[in-house]
Design a protein around this motif. Structure first.
Motif, PDB file in Angstrom:
ATOM      1  N   VAL A   1       0.837  -1.193   0.000  1.00 19.29           N
ATOM      2  CA  VAL A   1       0.000   0.000   0.000  1.00 19.29           C
ATOM      3  C   VAL A   1       0.877   1.250   0.000  1.00 19.29           C
ATOM      4  CG1 VAL A   1      -1.744   1.316   1.247  1.00 19.29           C
ATOM      5  CG2 VAL A   1      -1.810  -1.186   1.256  1.00 19.29           C
ATOM      6  N   VAL A   2       0.743   2.045  -1.049  1.00 18.10           N
ATOM      7  CA  VAL A   2       1.392   3.362  -1.065  1.00 18.10           C
ATOM      8  C   VAL A   2       0.505   4.345  -0.311  1.00 18.10           C
ATOM      9  CG1 VAL A   2       2.169   5.266  -2.516  1.00 18.10           C
ATOM     10  CG2 VAL A   2       2.574   2.904  -3.225  1.00 18.10           C
ATOM     11  N   PHE A   3      -0.818   4.325  -0.626  1.00 16.91           N
ATOM     12  CA  PHE A   3      -1.749   5.265   0.008  1.00 16.91           C
ATOM     13  C   PHE A   3      -3.130   4.636  -0.005  1.00 16.91           C
ATOM     14  CE2 PHE A   3      -5.083   8.424  -0.868  1.00 16.91           C
ATOM     15  CZ  PHE A   3      -5.007   9.188   0.270  1.00 16.91           C
ATOM     16  N   ASN A   4      -3.906   4.913   1.096  1.00 22.16           N
ATOM     17  CA  ASN A   4      -5.321   4.583   1.075  1.00 22.16           C
ATOM     18  C   ASN A   4      -6.095   5.556   1.930  1.00 22.16           C
ATOM     19  OD1 ASN A   4      -6.508   2.829   3.658  1.00 22.16           O
ATOM     20  ND2 ASN A   4      -4.287   2.846   3.522  1.00 22.16           N
ATOM     21  N   TYR A   5      -7.299   5.883   1.420  1.00 21.25           N
ATOM     22  CA  TYR A   5      -8.253   6.739   2.135  1.00 21.25           C
ATOM     23  C   TYR A   5      -9.365   5.806   2.585  1.00 21.25           C
ATOM     24  CZ  TYR A   5     -12.110  10.065   2.732  1.00 21.25           C
ATOM     25  OH  TYR A   5     -13.195  10.781   3.227  1.00 21.25           O
ATOM     26  N   TYR A   6      -9.459   5.639   3.917  1.00 13.37           N
ATOM     27  CA  TYR A   6     -10.273   4.550   4.482  1.00 13.37           C
ATOM     28  C   TYR A   6     -11.376   5.105   5.362  1.00 13.37           C
ATOM     29  CZ  TYR A   6     -11.212  -0.110   6.420  1.00 13.37           C
ATOM     30  OH  TYR A   6     -11.792  -1.302   6.774  1.00 13.37           O
ATOM     31  N   ILE A   7     -12.592   4.542   5.197  1.00 12.77           N
ATOM     32  CA  ILE A   7     -13.700   4.878   6.100  1.00 12.77           C
ATOM     33  C   ILE A   7     -14.101   3.576   6.795  1.00 12.77           C
ATOM     34  CG2 ILE A   7     -15.997   5.925   6.288  1.00 12.77           C
ATOM     35  CD1 ILE A   7     -15.418   7.402   3.676  1.00 12.77           C
ATOM     36  N   SER A   8     -15.106   2.908   6.248  1.00 14.35           N
ATOM     37  CA  SER A   8     -15.411   1.555   6.726  1.00 14.35           C
ATOM     38  C   SER A   8     -14.812   0.534   5.769  1.00 14.35           C
ATOM     39  CB  SER A   8     -16.932   1.371   6.813  1.00 14.35           C
ATOM     40  OG  SER A   8     -17.547   1.591   5.559  1.00 14.35           O
ATOM     41  N   GLY A   9     -14.280   1.061   4.721  1.00  9.94           N
ATOM     42  CA  GLY A   9     -13.586   0.302   3.694  1.00  9.94           C
ATOM     43  C   GLY A   9     -12.776   1.287   2.870  1.00  9.94           C
ATOM     44  N   PRO A  10     -11.939   0.812   1.965  1.00 10.16           N
ATOM     45  CA  PRO A  10     -11.103   1.734   1.193  1.00 10.16           C
ATOM     46  C   PRO A  10     -11.916   2.493   0.142  1.00 10.16           C
ATOM     47  CG  PRO A  10     -10.761  -0.510   0.460  1.00 10.16           C
ATOM     48  CD  PRO A  10     -11.662  -0.611   1.640  1.00 10.16           C
ATOM     49  N   GLU A  11     -11.859   3.818   0.203  1.00  6.05           N
ATOM     50  CA  GLU A  11     -12.432   4.674  -0.847  1.00  6.05           C
ATOM     51  C   GLU A  11     -11.399   4.894  -1.950  1.00  6.05           C
ATOM     52  OE1 GLU A  11     -15.627   6.833  -1.249  1.00  6.05           O
ATOM     53  OE2 GLU A  11     -15.987   4.800  -0.489  1.00  6.05           O
ATOM     54  N   ILE A  12     -10.156   5.138  -1.533  1.00  2.86           N
ATOM     55  CA  ILE A  12      -9.052   5.269  -2.480  1.00  2.86           C
ATOM     56  C   ILE A  12      -7.941   4.340  -2.003  1.00  2.86           C
ATOM     57  CG2 ILE A  12      -7.386   6.814  -3.587  1.00  2.86           C
ATOM     58  CD1 ILE A  12      -9.228   9.147  -2.922  1.00  2.86           C
ATOM     59  N   TYR A  13      -7.367   3.596  -2.935  1.00  4.73           N
ATOM     60  CA  TYR A  13      -6.344   2.629  -2.546  1.00  4.73           C
ATOM     61  C   TYR A  13      -5.419   2.460  -3.756  1.00  4.73           C
ATOM     62  CZ  TYR A  13      -4.496  -1.963  -0.925  1.00  4.73           C
ATOM     63  OH  TYR A  13      -3.698  -3.010  -0.535  1.00  4.73           O
ATOM     64  N   ILE A  14      -4.146   2.841  -3.596  1.00  7.59           N
ATOM     65  CA  ILE A  14      -3.190   2.637  -4.682  1.00  7.59           C
ATOM     66  C   ILE A  14      -2.021   1.813  -4.157  1.00  7.59           C
ATOM     67  CG2 ILE A  14      -3.859   4.812  -5.796  1.00  7.59           C
ATOM     68  CD1 ILE A  14      -1.172   5.955  -4.887  1.00  7.59           C
ATOM     69  N   GLY A  15      -1.613   0.875  -4.984  1.00 11.59           N
ATOM     70  CA  GLY A  15      -0.467   0.047  -4.638  1.00 11.59           C
ATOM     71  C   GLY A  15       0.704   0.349  -5.556  1.00 11.59           C
ATOM     72  N   SER A  16       1.859  -0.187  -5.199  1.00 13.13           N
ATOM     73  CA  SER A  16       3.062   0.113  -5.962  1.00 13.13           C
ATOM     74  C   SER A  16       3.312  -0.884  -7.089  1.00 13.13           C
ATOM     75  CB  SER A  16       4.278   0.107  -5.030  1.00 13.13           C
ATOM     76  OG  SER A  16       4.460  -1.181  -4.462  1.00 13.13           O
ATOM     77  N   ASP A  17       2.528  -1.990  -7.126  1.00 15.31           N
ATOM     78  CA  ASP A  17       2.784  -3.018  -8.134  1.00 15.31           C
ATOM     79  C   ASP A  17       1.653  -3.181  -9.147  1.00 15.31           C
ATOM     80  OD1 ASP A  17       0.845  -4.058  -6.523  1.00 15.31           O
ATOM     81  OD2 ASP A  17       1.881  -5.954  -6.098  1.00 15.31           O
ATOM     82  N   GLY A  18       0.611  -2.312  -9.113  1.00 10.94           N
ATOM     83  CA  GLY A  18      -0.482  -2.371 -10.073  1.00 10.94           C
ATOM     84  C   GLY A  18      -1.583  -3.327  -9.727  1.00 10.94           C
ATOM     85  N   ARG A  19      -1.474  -4.049  -8.625  1.00 12.20           N
ATOM     86  CA  ARG A  19      -2.506  -5.018  -8.265  1.00 12.20           C
ATOM     87  C   ARG A  19      -3.776  -4.329  -7.833  1.00 12.20           C
ATOM     88  NH1 ARG A  19      -0.641 -10.018  -4.739  1.00 12.20           N
ATOM     89  NH2 ARG A  19       0.486 -10.264  -6.710  1.00 12.20           N
ATOM     90  N   VAL A  20      -3.636  -3.208  -7.114  1.00 16.20           N
ATOM     91  CA  VAL A  20      -4.804  -2.470  -6.631  1.00 16.20           C
ATOM     92  C   VAL A  20      -4.672  -1.012  -7.060  1.00 16.20           C
ATOM     93  CG1 VAL A  20      -6.193  -1.774  -4.660  1.00 16.20           C
ATOM     94  CG2 VAL A  20      -5.019  -3.992  -4.634  1.00 16.20           C
ATOM     95  N   ASN A  21      -5.738  -0.519  -7.759  1.00 14.45           N
ATOM     96  CA  ASN A  21      -5.819   0.893  -8.171  1.00 14.45           C
ATOM     97  C   ASN A  21      -7.286   1.283  -8.044  1.00 14.45           C
ATOM     98  OD1 ASN A  21      -2.966   1.243  -9.513  1.00 14.45           O
ATOM     99  ND2 ASN A  21      -3.825  -0.646 -10.387  1.00 14.45           N
ATOM    100  N   MET A  22      -7.681   1.694  -6.861  1.00 14.26           N
ATOM    101  CA  MET A  22      -9.091   1.850  -6.530  1.00 14.26           C
ATOM    102  C   MET A  22      -9.422   3.312  -6.260  1.00 14.26           C
ATOM    103  SD  MET A  22     -11.145   0.049  -3.362  1.00 14.26           S
ATOM    104  CE  MET A  22     -10.581  -1.578  -3.863  1.00 14.26           C
ATOM    105  N   VAL A  23     -10.603   3.729  -6.772  1.00 17.93           N
ATOM    106  CA  VAL A  23     -11.128   5.056  -6.489  1.00 17.93           C
ATOM    107  C   VAL A  23     -12.626   4.920  -6.329  1.00 17.93           C
ATOM    108  CG1 VAL A  23     -11.352   5.678  -8.936  1.00 17.93           C
ATOM    109  CG2 VAL A  23     -11.188   7.490  -7.216  1.00 17.93           C
ATOM    110  N   VAL A  24     -13.229   5.656  -5.337  1.00 14.45           N
ATOM    111  CA  VAL A  24     -14.630   5.556  -4.924  1.00 14.45           C
ATOM    112  C   VAL A  24     -15.027   4.095  -4.758  1.00 14.45           C
ATOM    113  CG1 VAL A  24     -15.364   7.798  -5.805  1.00 14.45           C
ATOM    114  CG2 VAL A  24     -15.498   5.791  -7.311  1.00 14.45           C
ATOM    115  N   GLY A  25     -14.130   3.292  -4.218  1.00 12.45           N
ATOM    116  CA  GLY A  25     -14.415   1.891  -3.946  1.00 12.45           C
ATOM    117  C   GLY A  25     -14.518   1.006  -5.174  1.00 12.45           C
ATOM    118  N   ASP A  26     -14.248   1.548  -6.376  1.00 10.35           N
ATOM    119  CA  ASP A  26     -14.387   0.768  -7.609  1.00 10.35           C
ATOM    120  C   ASP A  26     -13.083   0.023  -7.908  1.00 10.35           C
ATOM    121  OD1 ASP A  26     -15.917   0.192 -10.175  1.00 10.35           O
ATOM    122  OD2 ASP A  26     -14.094   1.103 -10.968  1.00 10.35           O
TER     123      ASP A  26
END
Length: 440
Positions: free
Chosen positions: A64-89
């Motif tokens: 995890v490079v960065f994540n914006y978390y509430i009850s789940g991740p709203e924004i989540y970016i990883g350094s290897d391309g596995r996870v690239n999430m915005v508005v939970g999508d």
């Protein structure tokens, strides 16, 4: 105005010689992180998240490079391309094959999203590598916490990034592909002031936040700041360039007005010429019709002329045949007169007497025995006249004449009854004989 603003914002304090661009280096423990709360309202409907990332370890399953978390991740970016999430999508997840930058090297990462277009895009090193559609009406949820190098409050080591990040900024609008390319080409030391109005969560703010565990700043590059004198010279240069640009713009506006006027004049002339052309085409159609009609008439006239020429040729042939027959008949008649019953009156059938006006000169050519002809001076010597004298004036002295009878007139059938002929009959052929009157 923008140039002057850029000039002022680029001028650092005169007391410092260098401007230092730092990165955050994170340790390999789940306790090495940065976490804080931030007002995410500016990013409710759109955002652009851009950062420089350097990987130094690949042992984590979901780094995890960065994540914006509430009850789940709203924004989540990883350094290897596995996870690239915005508005939970999660539509941009599983892009490991695109993240090919070797360990220990920096790469540029930008993630954009818009609620209006329901579109999210991912850029690596300025190049668009993926596009996805986000759920309809799904805005960014407020009230969460920002974490770097950690997945929310979890201490799972599988989420440890353990690398470096620099120039991490979140913008309140969708950056264009040209702007992202410009940021990438500018590198780690690129001055981002031209995006200052929409650069809401700034890297400077993140550097000022408290850190947990092994998180330290490292210098990635330095730039010489301008001194006060240099700043003033640079400002003067920029001001001069601005004024020159303004002057050129004014000239271009005047030129544009002239060109616009000429264009309008040309369009008006074009309309006139077009009207004339249409009129000419209409006239040409009329003339073409007249010419075609004249051609048809000419063809008809040629046909009539050929017919008349043919008839004329036939008439000439017939006329030639008649002329030949007449000549033959005249020849036979002359021959007949010379051989049969020739008398002195037959002389009148010869030139220059026959069918000519009897003149005094012609009469003098005759002897006195021809005196009865004097009554016919001025009269054509026709067949009727000649035959009359042949039948009724046989003796030269005209001692006797037969009495007048209607049979005499038979010789004048088809002969113009001139005054001389009538006078001759009145004075010469009464109920008595000639009585030797030579003047009759």
């Amino acid at each position: 105005m923008f140039i002057l603003l850029f000039a002022f914002t680029c001028l650092p304090a005169a007391s410092s010689d260098d401007y230092i661009y730092n990165a955050l280096h994170f340790g390999s423990s789940s306790n090495d992180y940065v976490g804080f709360n931030f007002d995410m309202a500016p990013f409710r409907n759109s955002l652009s998240l851009c950062s420089w990332i350097k990987r130094v370890d690949t042992s984590a399953s979901y780094p995890v490079v960065f994540n914006y978390y509430i009850s789940g991740p709203e924004i989540y970016i990883g350094s290897d391309g596995r996870v690239n999430m915005v508005v939970g999508d999660e539509s941009l997840n599983s892009l490991e094959s695109k993240f090919t930058t070797p360990l220990g090297r920096w790469f540029s990462y930008c993630l954009t999203w818009s609620l209006a277009t329901r579109t999210s895009k991912l850029y690596l090193d300025g190049n668009l590598i993926a596009t996805a559609q986000t759920p309809s009406g799904r805005a960014l949820t407020m009230g969460g916490t920002l974490f770097f190098n950690r997945f929310s409050h979890s201490t799972n080591s599988g989420y440890i990034f353990g690398g470096q990040i620099s120039q991490f900024n979140i913008y309140s609008d969708v950056l264009s592909s040209e702007s992202i390319q410009k940021i990438t080409e500018g590198g780690l030391c690129f001055d981002l002031e031209e995006f200052s109005e929409i650069r809401v969560l700034r890297w400077e703010v993140i550097l000022d936040r408290s850190r947990n565990g092994n998180v330290r700043e490292v210098t990635v590059c330095t730039q010489e700041k301008l001194s006060s004198q240099k700043s003033q010279r640079r400002l003067a240069e920029i001001t001069g360039q601005y004024n020159e640009t303004k002057t050129q713009l004014s000239k271009m506006e005047r030129t544009l007005e002239v060109v616009t006027g000429k264009l309008k004049y040309t369009e008006e002339k074009l309309e006139v010429v077009t009207g004339q052309l249409n009129s000419t085409e209409e006239k040409l159609e009329v003339v073409t019709g007249q010419f075609k009609s004249a051609q048809d008439e000419l063809v008809a006239v040629k046909g009539d002329l050929q017919t008349e020429t043919s008839q004329h040729n036939v008439t000439e042939e017939r006329l030639d045949a008649c002329s030949r027959r007449l000549a033959e008949t005249q020849s036979k008649l002359e021959t007949a007169r010379t051989l049969v019953n020739i008398s002195r009156w037959d002389v009148l059938y010869t030139p220059p007497y026959f069918n000519k006006v009897l003149t005094e000169e012609l009469f003098q050519q005759f002897t006195s025995s021809w005196d009865p002809l004097r009554k016919f001076v001025g009269t054509n010597l026709t067949d009727g006249v000649v035959e009359h004298f042949r039948q009724y004036h046989k003796e030269p002295e005209c001692d006797t004449f037969e009495q007048f009878s209607s049979s005499m007139l038979r010789h004048f059938l088809g002969v113009e009854m001139t005054s001389g002929i009538i006078k001759h009959f009145k004075e010469t052929h009464e109920d008595s004989a000639c009585n030797n009157n030579t003047e009759s």
